[in-house]
Enzyme design. Sequence first.
Site: not given
Length: 482
Positions: A239, A215, A234
């Site tokens: 994910h 990101e 996180d």
Amino acid sequence: MASRVIPVEAFDLVVFGGTGDLARRKILPALFKRYCAGQMPGPSRLIGAARSELTTEGYREVVRQALREFGNTDGGPALEGFLGQIDYVTIDARGGTGWQELSALLDINDHVRAFYFSVGPGLFKDLAERLQGHRMVDANSRIVVEKPFGRDLESAKALNRVLCGFFDEGQIYRIDHYLGKETVQNLMAVRFGNMLFEPLWNAQYIDHIQITVAETVGVGGRGAYYERAGAMRDMMQNHLMQLLCLIAMEPPAKFEPDAVRDEKLKVIRALDPVEPHHIVRGQYTQADGVQGFRDDVDNPRSKTESFIALRCHLSNWRWAGTPFYLRTGKRLKGRDSQITVVFKDAPHSIFGPDTGRHNNELTIQLQPNEGITLDVTIKEPGQGGMRLIDVPLDMSFAEALGPDADAPDAYERLIMDVIRGNQTLFMRDDEVEAAWAWTDPIIQGWEARGDVPKPYDAFTSGPDTAQQLMRRDGREWRGIDS
Ligand code: NAP
């Protein structure tokens, strides 16, 4: 070829936290798109619920603005019809306000009811208790919860106990929106719908697999949350773990919720503990007009990682000996999520040593442009003997399926799956717990050692040590495209 729209029955979707960031950014725009596609039939309702004292008209204005800001649309001619199906209830998850009113609203029909808990996990128990207390939950009701699902195994178990105390596991939809992405599902279609790949999908033919979720954004306004979470909790625990599962799992007997989730669970349970020297943690520093991580989280001594890379192994027949390299981070040089399956070199080069090393690579690009590429080795065109080059066979879905191949975004698909009662793309309680059981010792390890993340300049590929993690194995990360 336009995407096929499967009709759904009328439903009531109650969004607790209907005024919050997630609702405005994702849920409301997704529902509007499904409305436009004909998947929110006439009597269906979206009921926003939060403490803010708004009239229904006031909430419709919140929705209108959310579509403009995050849905990139003024709604066009469909907007008024959509808004007409929206209600709002002022409700306090921890108090008595609003519950009678919500119950009365729901009592007027026997639609499928979905309750989206778009609030912090600290409110799950309060919501569940009050939903039960006011008899709003029947066998046909579902609840949807978001990450973070706990911050370690113990807290995840506690959350599961709370939810399972009020609902059957078959009613609980734990969202990991990565699973709703078109390409992620295509990954299963490519693996299990073709004869071409599956026979080669193992340690004998695959050198390694790398998964990157990069990101460019920093922690934004979520500094306090992120300082407690870090990239491992996180992103990696959920994910990247889910992507790993889909890449590595055995073919399920059927594309059905428990068949798929059983296979994913086996992958997580086959993961070996990760050696400390196979983990790289990083923290971005200031650059190009942005402040560093420590300023973003307002802690000059923060030891939380904004970047993590690790090498892991699966102890099973299919994957013994094939390393998986996973990395994710914020403030990296590009927004680029991809899985690359790197096949082994041909066992013998008949073209001699001068033609270099060539191998096949299958790249599954998740964002920004979803698609799959297969690199194959061919002869470089022209005179001058046999020179080899690698060229991509580009399986861009947009090209293959035509300009109308309008894939719904992850939240659109997942919300419709909730309404249809299809849990295939949602995480089961044991999956979440197994993922934490693998993650916890990794985190405990670096906490016990007092490890400090390595600094890296914002908008780069992360700390140099992450490159070394690969290089010392004679491998390279694929570039992060900016
Ligand atoms: P947020 O912007 O802080 O919104 C929280 C919502 O909950 C607001 O609508 C708030 O409205 C409502 N609320 C707070 N206390 C309440 C209470 N006692 N009773 C009823 N409503 C209450 O948070 P968010 O970013 O939307 O996140 C919601 C959840 O999704 C969190 O668990 C977060 O970790 C998760 N999540 C968010 C994102 C994202 O992109 N934002 C992504 C993934 C996961 P009132 O103040 O009016 O009550």
